[in-house]
Design an enzyme around this catalytic site. Structure first.
Site: not given
Ligand code: ADP
Length: 497
Positions: A189, A243, A245, A264, A298, A395
């Site tokens: 996806k 992320s 979350e 990651e 990242c 971040e």
């Protein structure tokens, strides 16, 4: 990277693939739904893309399962698999201008970044893993007794792969490369912001001769298409980049089927400049470290620790280069920085800039929007930043640098490590012993010394702490796509009747 020549005139690409790619067929979503992908430089729609959900993931998993359980892919000569991956790379290289333009249209990155950085790195990654295809093997083990004991390295099965929007083509390569080399099949996806190049690469994979059903692509949203991949019992492993979350949600949802997971995730990477560093090189490294892909990395070096005695002079260099950075149309070859990917990211970054000002940091350069249309943000540097401020802890994923001072090395290491992240770090010094000492003490998956953002397909990448687990790239990057099977054979001669 032999194909890397800059683009002089970048033509707008044609949009060819906007449907789901399942079992080698281009199909609309079962629901008939589509979503629109937006050009972040103009805020205008680019194309309507089929919006996959649970029913489409179901079909994709069926195709991937069939290709894995009964198809040729995991059974063919490993070397033949490698050759097909190389052929995909040949096709990518032949279409590099078109692909670079498509990536820039969808994501907003300067077309020369797509062409000179992202696509060459993607091809390097796929070719690296093509080379691994015939080098994956187990070992023989001298166990007690009269036995032959050996291990086999077998593909894990169907891999669900969920990727973000910041480096779409490169993320496809990082995910497909090891999965294909191992003999896995794939349900991917792409991010809803940037589905177009992933679909184009699926077309090229088919043209290269990778069998139908090996690669399936289901664009759509995270809580629907993404979550369906995570929950589906027909998927053996999920590789996710995004992320923290979302990773927490995925980990909870994957627990029902005990899926293998690799993550990651984010970072707040310390970029540390000692007073004895090569100033020009370190300033250039600080610039690239925060502004590459306008901070949407990242591993962005978003906490710049500068030793007290050089602080002011060093900051001046970084501020000066920030001021000169050319922000604008991604299709202008002179552009160094395009827009942020979408309105949500733009708003989030502007919110952090406001928070920085509110909390008492000093905005030394930037801090505003560029132009009235498109999600462009000025290269921004904050000084007088305290460790506890939001801009020093969270971040931001944008072109916003927080500069922090240090004087004592032990205290510096403590502060650099005082974060739940641990993806990357850098240290700039001419003192060899100090460089290695600091590299050892930093809790991060990658440490650059006197350089920043140096990536190579052969070098593992991934996070300590809440920046993820598992590694991508290098030999370690194959491990998540392989099971180890132990075979133990009795060597006792058969007993007569
Ligand atoms: P970002 O904040 O960088 O967009 P996300 O973690 O939200 O990061 O998105 C990364 C990828 O994860 C995207 O492809 C997104 O659609 C997908 N995603 C988001 N939520 C979920 C979810 N609940 N389950 C699975 N995938 C998700």
């Amino acid at each position: 990277m032999a194909t890397a020549t800059p683009v002089r005139t970048a033509a707008r690409p044609q949009i060819r693939q906007t449907q789901l790619f399942i079992g080698g067929q281009w199909v609309p979503a079962r629901s008939g739904k589509t979503f629109v992908t937006i050009n972040p430089a103009t805020e205008e729609p680019i194309a309507d893309v089929a919006e996959g959900d649970a029913a489409d993931v179901e079909a994709a998993v069926r195709a991937a399962r069939e290709a894995f359980d009964n198809g040729p892919w995991p059974r063919m000569d490993a070397r033949a698999r490698g050759r097909l991956i190389h052929r995909l790379c040949d096709l990518i290289e032949a279409e590099i201008d078109e692909l670079a333009a498509l990536e820039s249209l969808d994501n907003g990155k300067p077309v020369n970044d797509s062409r000179l950085i992202d696509i060459p790195l993607a091809v390097q990654c796929l070719r690296y893993y093509a080379g691994w295809a015939d080098k994956i093997h187990g070992s023989t083990i001298p166990i007690d007794g009269n036995y032959l004991c050996y291990t086999r390295r077998e593909p894990v099965g169907v891999a669900g792969q969920i990727i973000p929007w910041n480096v779409p083509i490169l993320m496809v390569a990082w995910k497909w490369g090891p999965a294909l080399a191992a003999g896995c099949t794939i349900v991917m996806k792409p991010a809803e912001q940037t589905p177009l190049t992933c679909l184009r690469l699926a077309r090229l994979a088919q043209k290269a001769g990778i069998p139908d059903g090996v690669i399936n692509v289901v664009p759509g949203y995270g809580p629907t298409a993404g979550a369906s991949i995570v929950k589906h019992p027909g998927i053996d492993k999920v590789a996710f980049t995004g992320s923290g979350e979302t990773a927490q949600i995925i980990m909870r949802q994957a627990s029902d089927t005990l899926k293998r997971l690799t993550f990651e995730l984010g970072g707040k990477s310390p970029n540390i400049v000692f007073a004895d560093a090569d100033m020009a090189a370190a300033a250039a490294g600080a610039h690239v470290g925060i502004y590459l892909n306008p901070g949407q990395c990242c591993c962005a070096g978003s906490r710049l620790f500068v030793e007290d005695s050089i602080h002011d002079a060093f900051v001046e260099r970084v501020v000066e280069s920030s001021r000169k950075r050319r922000v604008g149309d991604p299709f202008d070859p002179a552009t160094e920085q395009g827009p942020q990917v979408d309105k949500a990211q733009f708003d989030k970054i502007m919110g952090y800039i406001e928070a920085g000002k509110r909390e008492g940091a000093r905005c030394a350069v930037g801090g505003g929007r560029v132009g009235a249309r498109g999600y462009f943000i000025e290269p921004t540097v904050f000084t007088h930043v305290e460790d506890g401020m939001a801009i020093a802890r969270e971040e931001i994923f944008g072109p916003v640098l927080s500069v922090l001072r240090f004087s004592d090395v032990d205290d510096l290491i403590r502060r650099a490590n005082a974060t739940s992240f641990g993806l990357a770090a850098a240290v700039w010094t001419r003192d060899v012993a100090r460089a290695h000492d600091v590299a050892r003490r930093l809790r991060a998956g990658t440490v650059w010394v006197n350089c920043y953002d140096v990536f190579d397909a052969a070098a593992p990448f991934g996070g300590f702490k809440q920046s993820g687990f598992g590694r991508e790239l290098g030999e370690r990057g194959l491990d998540p796509y392989l099971e180890s099977k132990t075979v133990t054979v009795s060597l006792d001669p058969p007993r007569g009747r």
